[in-house]
Design an enzyme around this catalytic site. Structure first.
Site, PDB file in Angstrom:
ATOM      1  N   GLU A  19       0.848  -1.212   0.000  1.00 47.36           N
ATOM      2  CA  GLU A  19       0.000   0.000   0.000  1.00 47.36           C
ATOM      3  C   GLU A  19       0.873   1.248   0.000  1.00 47.36           C
ATOM      4  OE1 GLU A  19      -2.812   1.349  -0.069  1.00 47.36           O
ATOM      5  OE2 GLU A  19      -4.373  -0.134   0.259  1.00 47.36           O
ATOM      6  N   ARG A 103      -7.927   1.190  13.101  1.00 51.65           N
ATOM      7  CA  ARG A 103      -6.518   1.506  12.832  1.00 51.65           C
ATOM      8  C   ARG A 103      -6.450   2.569  11.747  1.00 51.65           C
ATOM      9  NH1 ARG A 103      -5.111  -0.191   7.772  1.00 51.65           N
ATOM     10  NH2 ARG A 103      -5.997  -2.116   6.954  1.00 51.65           N
ATOM     11  N   ASN A 105      -5.417   4.146   8.240  1.00 50.48           N
ATOM     12  CA  ASN A 105      -5.306   3.602   6.883  1.00 50.48           C
ATOM     13  C   ASN A 105      -4.693   4.686   5.991  1.00 50.48           C
ATOM     14  OD1 ASN A 105      -5.801   1.292   5.212  1.00 50.48           O
ATOM     15  ND2 ASN A 105      -7.443   2.417   4.231  1.00 50.48           N
ATOM     16  N   ASN A 152      -9.764   6.031   2.219  1.00 53.40           N
ATOM     17  CA  ASN A 152      -8.812   5.758   1.142  1.00 53.40           C
ATOM     18  C   ASN A 152      -8.749   6.943   0.189  1.00 53.40           C
ATOM     19  OD1 ASN A 152      -7.382   3.246   1.134  1.00 53.40           O
ATOM     20  ND2 ASN A 152      -9.343   2.175   0.965  1.00 53.40           N
ATOM     21  N   ASP A 202      -9.557   2.052  -4.381  1.00 53.19           N
ATOM     22  CA  ASP A 202      -8.641   2.062  -3.235  1.00 53.19           C
ATOM     23  C   ASP A 202      -7.817   3.350  -3.269  1.00 53.19           C
ATOM     24  OD1 ASP A 202      -6.964   1.390  -1.142  1.00 53.19           O
ATOM     25  OD2 ASP A 202      -6.860  -0.721  -1.672  1.00 53.19           O
TER      26      ASP A 202
HETATM   27 CA    CA Z   1      -5.824   1.645   0.768  1.00 49.35          CA
END
Ligand code: CA
Length: 296
Positions: A19, A103, A105, A152, A202
């Site tokens: 990521e 959490r 991101n 995201n 994403d």
């Molecule tokens: Ca992501």
């Protein structure tokens, strides 16, 4: 280097959940992460070296710091990170943030160098438990959005007047009016709706023409969209299903780097996509814009 338009795998050890691709112009390297592997990477295209650092907990994103070093959004909160010494220094945790439940991101810095990062639930439930936070250069932290599913795809328009944001389960890109002086956002509206069958949106990044590139999780592709019309302009196919983030890099910012994931794939699926979790690059025919750094 591969021919223009051709996707080239970069030989690295695959990540579980790769990521956070971002080009660090100060060191001419790609920063990326493995969220589940709890690692931050510095990939140098000039030497093909990919240095990994264990940061001791899940890491959601990495951004360069204007005065050197990196900033992270970790499971527990924001932190600074010194890749030379490996030292992680956590900032005070926002009072609303419970790392047993959520959490951090994805995240990015805005044009004025504030660091935005969102959270998501550790265990999927019926209610969206995430928030979008903003860390200012003076160290203060604000909640900018509530009730976020999976935070995201944060990007700013070329004129610095619009913030684009992806809450993945909603299958769309929303825009906000953005005030670069105060960092305030307002007037949320949907600008891109992702049609069924092409994966879930994403990570994202902007190109020099103001178009939005979106990594498509379970979509085997990176896609290019016009955020003014909502139109899908281009699809770059990858040999892996779970494409997670994208960033333009290289000295000319003409190479699109992409991360991917191998999490939760069956043995059969992994056999069909042995490069899952790997890093890729392609020259799609358009350049990117420099990423912003944290000014604190
Ligand atoms: Ca992501």
């Amino acid at each position: 280097m591969a021919n223009a338009g051709e996707v080239e795998p970069i030989p690295v050890v695959p990540a579980t959940l790769g990521e956070g691709a971002i080009w660090n112009a100060a060191v001419q390297c790609l920063q990326w992460i493995d969220i589940i592997g709890q690692r931050v990477f510095t990939y140098d295209p000039a030497t093909s070296e990919n240095r990994g650092y264990d940061v001791g907990q899940k890491v959601g994103t990495v951004v360069p710091r204007a005065h050197g070093g990196l900033m992270l959004a970790l499971q527990e909160g924001f932190a600074s990170f010194d890749a030379d010494t490996g030292r992680v220094a956590l900032l005070p945790r926002p009072p609303e943030h419970d790392p047993q439940v959520v959490r951090f991101n994805d995240g990015k810095c805005d044009p004025s160098g504030r660091f935005w990062a969102g959270t998501m639930a550790l265990v999927k439930g019926p209610k969206p438990l995430g928030r979008l936070y903003r860390l200012d250069a003076d160290g203060s932290i604000r909640v900018m959005l509530q009730d976020v599913g999976t935070s995201n795809g944060i990007a700013w328009s070329l004129d610095r007047r619009t913030l684009y944001f992806i809450d993945t389960p909603l299958l769309r890109v929303d825009a906000f009016d953005y005030d670069d002086v105060t960092g305030a956002i307002a007037n949320r509206r949907t600008v891109i709706s992702i049609p069924p069958g092409i994966g879930r949106p994403d990570g994202s990044t902007l190109d020099a023409e103001g178009m939005l590139w979106i990594a498509m999780y379970d979509g085997w592709a990176a896609t290019r969209w016009n955020p003014r019309t909502g139109e899908l302009l281009q699809t770059v196919r990858l040999p892996v299903a779970r494409v997670t983030s994208c960033a333009f890099g290289g000295p000319e910012l003409d190479t699109l780097f992409l991360t991917s994931a191998r999490e939760k794939l069956s043995e059969e699926q992994l056999a069909a996509q042995p490069l899952a979790g790997g890093l890729f690059r392609v020259r799609p025919g358009v350049r990117g814009v420099p990423a912003f750094s944290y000014q604190g």
